[in-house]
Design a protein around this motif. Structure first.
Motif, PDB file in Angstrom:
ATOM      1  N   SER A  61       0.826  -1.206   0.000  1.00 28.55           N
ATOM      2  CA  SER A  61       0.000   0.000   0.000  1.00 28.55           C
ATOM      3  C   SER A  61       0.860   1.256   0.000  1.00 28.55           C
ATOM      4  O   SER A  61       0.574   2.225  -0.723  1.00 28.55           O
ATOM      5  CB  SER A  61      -0.925   0.002   1.225  1.00 28.55           C
ATOM      6  OG  SER A  61      -1.847  -1.062   1.162  1.00 28.55           O
ATOM      7  N   THR A  79      -7.312   7.222   3.055  1.00 27.37           N
ATOM      8  CA  THR A  79      -6.270   6.582   2.255  1.00 27.37           C
ATOM      9  C   THR A  79      -5.176   6.017   3.151  1.00 27.37           C
ATOM     10  O   THR A  79      -4.764   4.862   3.016  1.00 27.37           O
ATOM     11  CB  THR A  79      -5.658   7.609   1.284  1.00 27.37           C
ATOM     12  OG1 THR A  79      -6.695   8.264   0.556  1.00 27.37           O
ATOM     13  CG2 THR A  79      -4.709   6.940   0.321  1.00 27.37           C
ATOM     14  N   ASN A  82      -6.484   3.183   5.325  1.00 29.20           N
ATOM     15  CA  ASN A  82      -6.578   1.964   4.515  1.00 29.20           C
ATOM     16  C   ASN A  82      -5.224   1.271   4.436  1.00 29.20           C
ATOM     17  O   ASN A  82      -5.110   0.057   4.634  1.00 29.20           O
ATOM     18  CB  ASN A  82      -7.085   2.330   3.116  1.00 29.20           C
ATOM     19  CG  ASN A  82      -7.321   1.125   2.225  1.00 29.20           C
ATOM     20  OD1 ASN A  82      -6.407   0.352   1.978  1.00 29.20           O
ATOM     21  ND2 ASN A  82      -8.529   0.976   1.727  1.00 29.20           N
ATOM     22  N   GLY A 132      -8.883   4.320  -1.303  1.00 27.83           N
ATOM     23  CA  GLY A 132      -7.764   3.488  -0.904  1.00 27.83           C
ATOM     24  C   GLY A 132      -6.601   3.684  -1.858  1.00 27.83           C
ATOM     25  O   GLY A 132      -6.760   4.245  -2.947  1.00 27.83           O
TER      26      GLY A 132
END
Length: 214
Positions: A61, A79, A82, A132
């Motif tokens: 991520s 964001t 997440n 995300g």
């Protein structure tokens, strides 16, 4: 609904959505009939490195967020949340759910995971705290290149799927089912779970005194 109440709902919806997203991923992994393209990549990296699934989810991520910089995509609170929370939630699910080997249980586990991911998508996106990392990469590339959103999404997912498969990730019927079903399942939930903007009261001018001059 007051602004304070709306904010509480948004925060709770974001947290619950991200937790359920991780549990849904874990269920699909334990079903062992194929997972979503990004999770195929995570499985492949885990197989090659020996690192945990949750840790790689978090690291991936943040790598994706680095790609946001040149395409000038701006992250929101959701964001970052997440990127940080989905991986640990998936680890919790993997600890609680054993690997399924009976075909009926495999299908049930996968279906339950897919349903949870669809609900979770509606919850965390509906909280309006930002997309995300992977969703933002898709929309950012769409904005920069001008390519249709489906072309960008397909290109990203085929790429990560191919890399994950080469690294040893689990590609199967579940991968195809996820690609075909997650959109139609999540779309109505996005509309249903979208937190509305708080209604602001209009300022009404005070009436003039009775003895005021015209």
């Amino acid at each position: 609904m007051s602004p304070a109440t709306t904010m509480v709902r948004r925060i709770l919806q974001l947290a619950i959505g991200l937790f359920l997203y991780g549990i849904g991923i874990a269920l699909m992994v334990r079903a062992a009939i194929g997972v979503a393209p990004w999770d195929v990549l995570t499985q492949g990296i885990a197989r090659q490195t020996g690192w945990s699934f949750g840790l790689i989810t978090v690291l991936t991520s943040f790598v994706v967020l680095l790609i946001w910089i040149p395409i000038r995509e701006k992250p929101g609170i959701g964001t970052v949340a997440n990127a940080i929370l989905v991986g640990p939630a998936a680890e919790v699910g993997l600890l609680l759910v054993p690997v399924q080997t009976h075909p009926v249980l495999q299908v049930l586990a996968f279906a339950g995971g897919l349903a949870l991911v669809a609900i979770a998508t509606g919850l965390y996106i509906g909280a309006r705290f930002g997309p995300g990392p992977r969703d933002g990469l898709m929309t950012g590339l769409h904005r920069v290149t001008g390519w249709p959103i489906w072309v960008v999404r397909t290109g990203i997912e085929v790429t990560v799927l191919a890399i994950g498969w080469l690294l040893g990730g689990n590609v199967g019927l579940g991968t195809v089912a996820f690609a075909l079903l997650i959109g139609p399942m999540a779309q109505p939930l996005l509309r249903l779970l979208l937190v509305p903007e708080p209604v602001r009261k209009r300022e009404v001018p005070e009436p003039a005194p009775a003895n005021a001059l015209p």
